[in-house]
Each structure stands twice: as structure tokens, then as C-alpha cells.
Design a protein around this motif. Sequence first.
Motif, PDB file in Angstrom:
ATOM      1  N   ASP A 310       4.029  -2.813 -10.707  1.00 32.79           N
ATOM      2  CA  ASP A 310       3.838  -3.204  -9.309  1.00 32.79           C
ATOM      3  C   ASP A 310       4.986  -4.118  -8.902  1.00 32.79           C
ATOM      4  N   ARG A 312       6.316  -4.045  -5.517  1.00 35.17           N
ATOM      5  CA  ARG A 312       6.471  -4.049  -4.065  1.00 35.17           C
ATOM      6  C   ARG A 312       6.663  -5.450  -3.491  1.00 35.17           C
ATOM      7  N   ARG A 482       1.564  -1.057   1.643  1.00 32.14           N
ATOM      8  CA  ARG A 482       2.386  -0.273   0.724  1.00 32.14           C
ATOM      9  C   ARG A 482       2.686   1.107   1.314  1.00 32.14           C
ATOM     10  N   GLU A 486       2.825   4.572  -3.177  1.00 29.00           N
ATOM     11  CA  GLU A 486       2.395   3.383  -3.920  1.00 29.00           C
ATOM     12  C   GLU A 486       0.874   3.234  -3.884  1.00 29.00           C
ATOM     13  N   ARG A 489      -0.774   5.814  -6.182  1.00 27.23           N
ATOM     14  CA  ARG A 489      -0.694   5.407  -7.588  1.00 27.23           C
ATOM     15  C   ARG A 489      -1.659   4.256  -7.878  1.00 27.23           C
ATOM     16  N   LYS A 490      -1.752   3.313  -6.918  1.00 27.20           N
ATOM     17  CA  LYS A 490      -2.634   2.153  -7.110  1.00 27.20           C
ATOM     18  C   LYS A 490      -4.085   2.586  -7.320  1.00 27.20           C
TER      19      LYS A 490
END
Length: 546
Positions: A310, A312, A482, A486, A489-490
Motif C-alpha cells: 500500500d 498510495r 484510490r 487499487e 486489490r484492497k
Amino acid sequence: MPICYGMVHTAPSSKYTPYALRSFFQYTELKPGDDLFLIDNDGSLEPGSTASQQLSLLVNAAPKSFAQNINQIMVKAGESKADLVFLNNDIIFTPNWLAPLLTGLPIITNSISNQHARYSAASWKLEPAMDLEEYLGHEHDLLQIAATHAASKHGLRQVLTCPFFCVCIPYQVYSELGAFDESFGKGGAEDRDYSLRAYLRGFGVFLALDSFVLHFMGKSTWRGAESAGETEQRNRQYIERFQEKWGERLTKIAVLNDQIALSELAAQHPQQLKIGAFAPIIQKISAKENKAIAEGWRPKVGAVCVIYDDTRWLRQVIEAAYPYCDSFIFLVSNKPWNGEVFDNSSTLGLLESLPDLDGKIEVIRGGWSTETEQRNEGLEILNQRGIDYCLILDADEIYDTKQLAALLELAASKRYVQAWRINLITYWKSPDYRIDPPESFQPVVLAKVGEATFVDKREISPAFSLSVPREICVCHHLSYARSDEEVKRKISSFSHSHQLVDGWYEKVWLGWDENHGLEDLHPCWPTAYKRAVRQPPDSLPAVLRK
């Protein structure tokens, strides 16, 4: 924890001692390891008048002051690491007077009495100052009053200072604060001084509202054998000493109860008074630079971030918190909590490239099967390194630097609080939108190392936690600020993936781009995120405005 009780007998108040002891034994359960010491302050106690296998008698060679007497009991208590309960002898105890004083927290607790609450039963009325003769024959009335009080008064009330006529000082508190200052004379203001010292070390002073006793008041001093001149001289000595130590303004507030000074204090420090953050007030308004202020408690703070992949918002997270942390630990797992393993080299690379001028950052790699296990590993590491607080930082949680400083100042002034919970401003898609109304969830942001344990993800075990007032600090939560990829995937790897609403990514996350009026946005508990609204740029923390 054993308890060491101390009570002082004096000639002027000699007739009160038998009644105090009688009610004490009637309503106090002495457990194995507990001690009760009765101090004969002036050799006036008649032989055999207090014979008891549960009482140890200490006879002073010469009369001692209040501070000297409590200090000698403190030494006795310290020998067995017992909590200290110090008692006047002009007290009548009532049922359940003790339990509310024993909170298990590092705070000073005091009973309340007829000086705090006015009660009457039948034709009998409690007054702030009373004589023994006014009580005798009304024993049943007092029990009735105590029962009425117990049914209506509960909890703790924080105070700046109060008289210590029936006080509990835990071992953790007095072992760090040390002895009472004996320079105040026979009696007066040494308890107020001790209260201020306690606050400067992060402890608190409270009235235990459930603990009620009858306090006749002043029977060893101004309502006893003292002449008016002797009372005036004693008062002058402790007031002058307090002013010498703490300054004129604190003397008016803490000792003289000056209403003008109290009104000015309320006007100048409304927020800190509201939340009971007394230490910063004491430091600011004391005109003296004394040892207690110079040695005020400054906790060590370690940030722990559990992470897999992570990047970001990671730079902004660290930039905002770095100045206020003594250490910064990243626990990087070699696998996600859920889902398939994928490449996280970009996260490792970013961590290696972070500026770390003070050498605070440490990256620890490992394999943890659950979020709970990984977070507890961080607590254990901090505990081994003598860190006081764990700042719980996820890789998408950003703070305003000034607010974070205020939060840590609040925690330092209330070190008896085992965990602090934070209100969230939750962002949607980008920092341009936030969830409205704010979600009710308040995660733990700060936990006492050595006292807290994670039991379910970010939830911890201690029962005693408080919420940080919004006006002090909020967490800017960018978990859903995000890109589409992203977020996809989270939600496949975070610890709530098994609770994901079917079709959320397509129907809600992508659907909102076409319809900003879409509601119930949370991926697991839809109504927790009711809607997304514009966030004014000037409401963002500095690191997000760059």
C-alpha cells in the motif's frame, strides 16, 4: 493489590477516633496482606482503647504535620507495594465507601462527604461542618442518607484539587510522585500541591461519587484546639509556601477558591477544562518554574504501521506523524491477510527510500496469519523498547500535524487512559469528497503499551478508553481515496474481504462515477457510508494540500 490504610489520632479530636474505627471495621473488609496503621500523633491515645488484632499502632515521639504523617504511612505501604488509603479520624464510614476508590487506574480518588452534598433524613440534616453530638442518635439516619446517595450518584468527577480526608493513592502514583512536601506546616495545601504534581506527571484526581462518608471537618485544627491566632498563622504559612512554589494565580485557583480567578480560568481555557487536560494549564499559568513543572511527564511514542502492499498515501502518512514519534516501525508481511500473494516490491522500495534524518524508521518483515497477530507483534516490540504509547497508523491515515501534537498532549495529561479512539473524516475516490455524515466507527488510535492487547483486528482489550474530541484531533481516512485498480486489490486482500457485499465494486464503486447521488456506499456495511459530498480544500491537512 494489597491496601495499606493509615489514620491519625490527635488529642483535640480524640473522641472521634473510636467512632471512626468502629464504622471502619463495620464497613471495611480487610483482606490478607492489608494493613491498618493508627498513628498516635501526640501520645494522647489511652492504652487499650483501640485494642485490635487488625490494627498496628504507631506513636510519634513528637507531633507531626499532615504531610509527615502520610509520608510515614507511604513508607509502610511502599514496603509491600500496596495502594495507600489515608483517612482522617473525624469520619464516619458508610457501606460501600471503599470499592469506588479502588479503580485499578493510576488516579487519586477521594470520597465525597457532607461538604459536597446536602442531605436530610426525617428531622436530621447534614451540614458542611458538624460535631459528634449532632451525629449520635442519628446513626440510622446516616445509613438512610447513604443509601439514598448510593442510588443516585455514580462514577467519577475530575477535579483540579481537593482535600485528602479520605483518599486512595495507588502504588503506581506515589511510587513515581514520591513523598508529600513537608514544607507547608502543620496542615494545609500539601494535598493541593500533591494534586498539581500528579497532573504534571499525567495522573488524575477524582471524586468517587459512589463513596460517601460523614466528615465532621477540622477537628484536629481550626474546629479543634486551635485558637483563632494559631489558625491564622497556620493558614498564612501554607498559603505563602504554596504561592512561593506555584505563583499567585494558581494559589487563588487551587487554594483560595477565588471566584474571579476561577472565572478568568474558565474564559481563557474552556476547551482544556472541558476535557480535563489540566497539566498544560498548570504549566502555562504557574508563575514559578519549579521542579514539578520541569520534570513534567513526556511519554515516548512509537508508531506502528502494519502493511503488505500500500503506497498510495504512505509518504503523507509518515510526513505528518514523523516529528512526534520516537520510533516508526513498519511490519511488512510476506503475504496478505486474505487472497493470493502478489508482488509488494514497490512498497518495500518506497519504505527504503523514505527520508529518515533521525533514524526512527525500522522495517521488519515477517509472516502473520491475521491482522490481530501482526498488530500485537508491534505492541510487543514497543514494550521491549520502553515505549509508552503505540500510535496506530494504517497506510491511509493522515493527521494534521498541529492536531496530532494536541492529541499527544492530551494523552500525556491523562496517562491513566489506556486507549484513545479517534473520529474519522473518510474520503471517497479522492480528497475532494468525504463521507457524510461522518461514520460512527471510532478506531483506536493510541494505546498504552504494556496495558493494551489487540483482540480482534484493531479492537483492544482494555475497557477504559476515551474518545478524542473532534475539536482536538480527527483522522483523515483515505482508505477509499484510490484508483479503481487499487480499490479492487484492497477489497480482495483486506481483513474484511469475507464480509464484502456482493457486486459492490461494480454497482457501487464504479456506479458512483455515473451517479454521485448514490447512497449506502460502504463495501461491507452499506449504511455506514451514507453519501459522498464535496470536501473544501481548506479543510484538508497540510500534507494533502500540497
